[in-house]
Motif scaffolding. Structure first.
Motif, PDB file in Angstrom:
ATOM      1  N   MET A 277      -1.754  -5.003  -3.212  1.00  0.00           N
ATOM      2  CA  MET A 277      -1.977  -4.073  -4.319  1.00  0.00           C
ATOM      3  C   MET A 277      -0.763  -4.015  -5.229  1.00  0.00           C
ATOM      4  O   MET A 277      -0.889  -4.040  -6.471  1.00  0.00           O
ATOM      5  CB  MET A 277      -2.303  -2.683  -3.777  1.00  0.00           C
ATOM      6  CG  MET A 277      -2.667  -1.669  -4.844  1.00  0.00           C
ATOM      7  SD  MET A 277      -4.212  -2.102  -5.680  1.00  0.00           S
ATOM      8  CE  MET A 277      -4.407  -0.711  -6.775  1.00  0.00           C
TER       9      MET A 277
ATOM     10  N   CYS B 105      -4.969   2.503  -2.599  1.00  0.00           N
ATOM     11  CA  CYS B 105      -4.402   1.208  -2.185  1.00  0.00           C
ATOM     12  C   CYS B 105      -5.224   0.607  -1.061  1.00  0.00           C
ATOM     13  O   CYS B 105      -5.124   1.039   0.095  1.00  0.00           O
ATOM     14  CB  CYS B 105      -2.959   1.385  -1.744  1.00  0.00           C
ATOM     15  SG  CYS B 105      -2.166  -0.141  -1.217  1.00  0.00           S
TER      16      CYS B 105
ATOM     17  N   HIS C 293      -8.858   2.026  -9.391  1.00  0.00           N
ATOM     18  CA  HIS C 293      -8.104   2.501  -8.207  1.00  0.00           C
ATOM     19  C   HIS C 293      -6.963   3.431  -8.594  1.00  0.00           C
ATOM     20  O   HIS C 293      -6.131   3.763  -7.736  1.00  0.00           O
ATOM     21  CB  HIS C 293      -7.543   1.303  -7.422  1.00  0.00           C
ATOM     22  CG  HIS C 293      -8.587   0.507  -6.720  1.00  0.00           C
ATOM     23  ND1 HIS C 293      -9.386  -0.420  -7.370  1.00  0.00           N
ATOM     24  CD2 HIS C 293      -8.986   0.486  -5.409  1.00  0.00           C
ATOM     25  CE1 HIS C 293     -10.197  -0.986  -6.507  1.00  0.00           C
ATOM     26  NE2 HIS C 293      -9.972  -0.449  -5.291  1.00  0.00           N
TER      27      HIS C 293
ATOM     28  N   VAL D 170     -12.038  -2.587  -1.019  1.00  0.00           N
ATOM     29  CA  VAL D 170     -11.720  -2.684  -2.431  1.00  0.00           C
ATOM     30  C   VAL D 170     -12.923  -2.179  -3.238  1.00  0.00           C
ATOM     31  O   VAL D 170     -14.066  -2.611  -3.000  1.00  0.00           O
ATOM     32  CB  VAL D 170     -11.369  -4.129  -2.833  1.00  0.00           C
ATOM     33  CG1 VAL D 170     -11.075  -4.207  -4.323  1.00  0.00           C
ATOM     34  CG2 VAL D 170     -10.198  -4.643  -2.003  1.00  0.00           C
TER      35      VAL D 170
ATOM     36  N   LEU E 192      -8.019  -2.686 -11.138  1.00  0.00           N
ATOM     37  CA  LEU E 192      -6.887  -1.801 -10.829  1.00  0.00           C
ATOM     38  C   LEU E 192      -7.095  -0.414 -11.405  1.00  0.00           C
ATOM     39  O   LEU E 192      -6.753   0.602 -10.770  1.00  0.00           O
ATOM     40  CB  LEU E 192      -5.593  -2.416 -11.349  1.00  0.00           C
ATOM     41  CG  LEU E 192      -5.167  -3.745 -10.687  1.00  0.00           C
ATOM     42  CD1 LEU E 192      -3.900  -4.273 -11.349  1.00  0.00           C
ATOM     43  CD2 LEU E 192      -4.945  -3.568  -9.193  1.00  0.00           C
TER      44      LEU E 192
END
Length: 1134
Positions: A846, A904, A932, A1079, A929
């Protein structure tokens, strides 16, 4: 050299027996008058005895008896024949052969002890050995392996002791018949103790403890005789009582002070004498003495069972046959040991010398003693159990000396013995060994200081004993006049012994044998002797090792809990020895009665150490009783505990001091790490100390208060704690640990209500807050002011959402005190960034992707530049700071700088997706990304329809985790599938997923399980003022500061309201990291998801229109049919 002739040898041997016991004989060896100073009233002449007896001597009279052969042989072996031959007047009490045999059977030593001797002369061979000549005895002993010189010495010594024994059977004057008989019959079984019934006689025995040395030359003239002036009785011969007989009872010799016991006279069967001769001799004697017989002029009647003369008067005295062997009186010590009425006195006195002062060194050999011995009842009435316990203990000799010293008179007058007839009828003053003046009256019996003796004139070899029912003590006498004596009396003798060994007794319990200075009161916690056996487990150290000597302190002052400055000593404090330190921990200054003690008190002890900067070590008190205030008489077993040791029963007073007997030995507190080891909930803290290489600092830094987080508090820090424990976080870990130690010892009782600021050894301040009330709760928090980390007026500089609660108080240590807290307090200058938290998780993918996508500013916890925002396609979404300092957003009223919570995924989770796609497509990577990353200050505020969190994030979590709670991500600005929702799983964990995402395949990456978390540090906007003080932004920020400057806390509720701003919307201002196991891939709905609703709608509309058309057609047809119908004729009429 002496002549070897028989006469010279006899003279030399006789000189050995009589050098120290001589009596000057005046006149010739025949019928000369004998003068005896002590008994001049009993001196007799030739006219006092029957005239027809003068032809015989004592020796010849004994030789005529067939019942005295043993006595004759013993007289020969002891060289007493010359004595009897040359003495002018004498009385000999002659035991018969039968008496000697019975005595031998009773007292002969066992054959198993061939060297044992009774009375110094009777061996295991018995009297048979004394029928042999000395040469025969020596030959037999040499044949048995003895050396001649040694055996000759032993034999001489035996002869001397035999001579001493026989001399007790002899008087140096002749007793008349009136000394043996009287006309009034006594009571059967006992003889009345009156002057007429019992007489006191003085024997030729002048007691000695050993044979005197030989003179340098043999004396000229006849053999020496015993003389006065020497011996253990002040120049007196040993006394002997004679009880007169009557017609019913025989006379006795050797009776006790009551007239009981003694040995009866012999019936005279060994002396066959005609009755008329004996009758004449007795009558003549009575007439010459003025005695009257019966009316016929006959002599007084003899006992009916007499068969011969009771006594035989001869030219130089009288021989009295007796039916037993007289035992010379024992020493005072032996009599005390053998008298039942003096058993307690015997128990107190040592069995062997020396005796305690002021008593003589040896009660068996000290001369001319007079003992007014206290009986058992005297001790019972004078002392209680504690005082008797002191006397009976191993250290009570001083008390015994003071108690008995008033009963011992070393000499009456000029070296005389205090027999009852030595005192005046009225008060006669004598001084006891203790210095006490005694008033003795002997008019009727014997009275001392007004107390009548229960027994008088118990003869001893070195004095006399009188028994009293009371103790002779000075006025206001106090036996336990020091704490030491009280401790000894309650069986704490080993504790006292250790105090002496440590040179502490003079200060705390008084000098041995002296009265204590009671100007200072103490409280002693004394383990009894059985408890002191636990000392063995300490080995040579006698307890846990004390800290190193406190080195010179560089600081000039230390701030105490009450904020008073105390000047430190220039010299380091010198620690006491380990033994002294251990004992001082058992002594408290001042007197603490049970009513003064309260549960949880921390009492200062006499133990001062360098580790406490010379301050007193404390001792915890616990009370288990629910009866309220304790009283002296209501203290039960184990109700009070000092340092974990239970008090065993009621305390004991000692002057101004008080003594508690405790059930175990107290150990001074150990160092911080040893104290923490005993609590399994502090194991993470211990691991952190060793990880930071701070064990020496924690152990030995003096005068500190430590706040130790429990394991749950450390684990709540999550990824932050994992990072701190790693090698990369070592420096930050040291700062965190040092921030939990206050420079100074702060006990809970020292903390006043409200907030108090203390300095930590890390350098920063920390706040202790006690809520109002007597037992207000205690909490620990960071201050609002911190260099470069200023949070304003209302919020802690470290951004913690709540203060740490102090759950366990006052765990004492060798260097101070430990309090346990339920949350870790971070110094404001320790920055936990996203990158550090991810490194703590040991997951790298990550972080690598964020760096590749240009989001390194999120990892580093700083504001992005315009270029970085544009590269991340986040313009208008995140707040930026341009190079000229202007704010692109309008967030000046916000508390803190923007921060983010990063979800993460693990490296394993990334391995399950097609990473090549994202590595080759930057836009796809950015979208991945952004999904997240949750901003703490979302651009779109929550609406009322969105669920609001009801409680702040848990410790260590960057955001609140509640069921159905929804958060925006950076992806929310691009997609309506950019929100994340949390769902509780029922096993105290949570799932996170893309809101409104629908998938028919379980392999789709729309949800993940939440794992470990970590909260990042807050970056306060206030600290950016120097960089932002320009243009309109600076003006707005300045107005915001002014508007909040005067706001103050008015209550705890208001403070909670202010803390709400730290997590408004459920997001902590510092952001952080949440670990997930999958993920989350941006959701792209299918064509049906996009257009299916339209198609369905059109179909529904078509169907509705078709149905409507059909319905209309049917209606029209039905209506037309009705219009064509005509009625038949006649239907209307109807």
């Amino acid at each position: 050299m002496w002549s070897t002739g028989a006469l010279t040898a006899a003279l030399a041997i006789f000189a050995r027996c009589s050098l120290a016991q001589q009596l000057v004989v005046q006149g010739n060896a025949g019928l000369a008058h004998v003068s005896v100073a002590l008994h001049s009233d009993k001196s007799v002449t030739v006219d006092d005895v029957p005239s027809d007896s003068f032809a015989d001597t004592i020796v010849s009279a004994l030789s005529q008896s067939d019942q005295h052969t043993t006595l004759i042989r013993l007289l020969q072996r002891s060289k007493c024949i010359p004595l009897l031959a040359h003495i002018g007047n004498a009385t000999v009490f002659a035991p018969t052969d039968k008496a000697w045999k019975a005595w031998e059977d009773d007292h002969r030593p066992s054959s198993e002890d061939p060297t044992g001797l009774y009375r110094g002369w009777l061996s295991a061979r018995g009297l048979e050995e004394w029928t042999w000549s000395e040469d025969q005895v020596l030959a037999a002993r040499i044949e048995s392996g003895g050396e001649r010189a040694e055996e000759e010495k032993k034999l001489d010594n035996q002869n001397w002791w035999l001579r001493q024994h026989l001399l007790y059977h002899m008087l140096n004057y002749t007793l008349p018949p009136s000394a043996f008989f009287h006309d009034s019959p006594g009571d059967k079984g006992a003889i009345s103790m009156t002057d007429a019934a019992v007489s006191l006689e003085t024997t030729l025995l002048f007691p000695l403890t050993e044979e005197p040395p030989l003179p340098p030359t043999p004396p000229p003239g006849p053999p020496w005789l015993p003389r006065g002036g020497e011996g253990l009785l002040g120049g007196h011969g040993q006394r002997l009582r004679v009880a007169k007989g009557d017609s019913e009872h025989r006379a006795k010799v050797g009776v006790d002070w009551t007239g009981s016991g003694g040995i009866e006279f012999w019936d005279g069967s060994g002396w066959p004498v005609p009755d008329d001769q004996n009758k004449t001799s007795v009558n003549e004697a009575q007439k010459r003495k003025g005695d009257k017989g019966d009316q016929e002029g006959n002599a007084p009647k003899k006992p009916s069972n007499a068969t011969g003369p009771v006594a035989r008067w001869v030219r130089n005295g009288v021989v009295v046959g007796i039916q037993g062997v007289l035992e010379p009186p024992l020493s005072i010590q032996e009599i005390i040991q053998s008298t039942p009425e003096l058993s307690y006195l015997s128990h107190l006195l040592p069995s062997s010398p020396p005796f305690p002062d002021p008593l003589p060194d040896d009660l068996a050999t000290a001369p001319h003693l007079t003992i007014f011995a206290p009986s058992n009842e005297a001790f019972k009435g004078a002392f209680d159990d504690i005082e008797r316990g002191y006397l009976e203990g191993g250290y009570g000799s001083e008390g015994i000396g003071r108690v008995i010293g008033g009963s011992v008179v070393l000499a009456v007058g000029r070296g005389q013995v205090g027999w009852s007839d030595a005192f005046k009828a009225n008060d006669d003053s004598v001084e006891a060994a203790f210095g006490l003046h005694l008033m003795v009256e002997a008019s009727q019996g014997l009275a001392v200081n007004g107390t009548n003796a229960s027994a008088i004139d118990i003869f001893a070899s070195n004095g006399v004993i009188h028994i009293l029912p009371t103790l002779l003590l000075p006025a206001n006498f106090s036996l336990l006049n020091s704490a030491e004596k009280v401790l000894l009396s309650v069986n704490a003798t080993r504790f006292v012994s250790l105090l002496r060994d440590a040179n502490l007794s003079s200060k705390y319990v008084g000098q041995p044998g002296r009265e204590q200075d009671e100007s200072q009161a103490w409280t002693f916690l004394a383990p009894t002797d059985d408890v002191m056996d636990m000392m063995d487990r300490f080995g040579a150290d006698l307890g846990p090792p004390l800290p190193h000597v406190w080195q010179h302190v560089k600081r000039d002052q230390v701030v105490t809990p009450n904020h008073r400055s105390v000047q430190l000593a220039d010299e380091p404090f010198k620690d006491a020895s380990p033994l002294a330190a251990l004992l001082q921990y058992h002594i408290l200054p001042g007197r603490y009665d049970p009513s003064d003690i309260k549960d949880g008190m921390l009492l200062g002890t006499e133990l001062r150490t360098s580790s406490l900067k010379g301050e007193r070590q404390r001792l915890r008190v616990d009370i288990s009783s629910n009866r309220g205030k304790l009283q002296w008489d209501t203290v039960g077993q184990g109700e009070i505990r000092f340092g974990g040791a239970s008090v065993r029963g009621k305390p004991v007073r000692s002057g101004k001091s008080i003594i508690y007997l405790i059930s175990s030995l107290l150990s001074p507190p150990e160092d911080v790490l040893q104290t923490a080891v005993s609590d399994l909930q502090l194991s993470t803290f211990i691991a952190a100390v060793y990880a930071a290489d701070m064990e020496r600092i924690v152990k030995h830094t003096p005068g500190l208060t430590w706040f130790l987080p429990r394991n749950r508090a450390c684990s709540a820090l999550g990824l932050g704690m994992q990072y701190l424990l790693s090698s990369e976080g070592k420096d930050e870990l040291r700062k965190v640990l040092r921030y939990h130690a206050i420079d100074g010892v702060i006990y809970s009782a020292d903390i006043e209500s409200g907030k108090s600021v203390y300095k930590t050894i890390e350098g920063g301040d920390i706040i202790l807050d006690r809520s109002s009330g007597k037992n207000g709760n205690l909490s620990l928090s960071s201050p609002t002011k911190w260099k470069d980390h200023d949070s304003g007026e209302a919020f802690p500089a470290n951004g913690e959402l709540r203060p740490a609660r102090i759950s366990q108080l006052d765990a004492l240590t060798s260097t101070g005190v430990v309090h346990t807290i339920d949350s870790l307090e971070m110094p404001a200058d320790v920055s936990l960034t996203i990158a550090k938290l991810i490194r703590g998780s040991k997951q790298n993918t990550m972080m690598d992707l964020m760096i590749r996508a240009g989001m390194e500013w999120i990892l580093q916890g700083r504001e992005p530049t315009n270029e970085e925002v544009n590269a991340a396609q986040l313009h208008g979404v995140v707040q930026t700071w341009s190079s000229d300092g202007e704010n692109d957003g309008d967030e000046a009223d916000s508390l803190a700088m923007p921060s983010y919570t990063v979800l993460c995924p693990s490296d394993k989770a990334f391995s399950r997706i097609n990473m090549s796609l994202y590595l080759s497509d930057k836009d796809a990577l950015l979208d991945l990304l952004k999904l997240h990353i949750i901003p703490t200050q979302p651009s779109t505020p929550r609406t009322m329809k969105t669920k609001q969190p009801a409680e702040p994030p848990k410790d260590g979590q960057p955001l609140s985790l509640l069921d159905d709670l929804v958060y925006d991500t950076l992806y929310s600005s691009k997609s309506k599938y950019g929100q994340l929702a949390f769902r509780a799983t029922g096993d105290n964990s949570y799932m996170i997923g893309i809101r409104n995402a629908r998938s028919s395949s379980e392999s789709d990456n729309n949800a993940a399980r939440v794992g470990a978390s970590g909260r990042g540090s807050v970056r306060w906007r206030r600290n950016r003022v120097p960089d932002l003080w320009m243009d309109d932004t600076a003006s707005r920020y300045k107005r915001w500061l002014s508007s909040n400057k005067d706001k103050k806390k008015t209550s705890e509720a208001e403070e909670d309201d202010k803390r709400f701003d730290l997590w408004k919307g459920g997001l902590a201002l510092g952001g952080g990291v949440l670990m997930i196991d999958n993920v989350l891939v941006p959701f792209e709905p299918s064509w049906f998801s996009r257009w299916g609703w339209l198609i369905v709608s059109l179909v529904v509309v078509g169907v509705v229109l078709l149905v409507a058309g059909a319905t209309f057609v049917w209606w029209r047809i039905s209506k037309n049919k009705e219009e064509k119908y005509e009625p038949l004729e006649g239907e209307e009429e109807e």
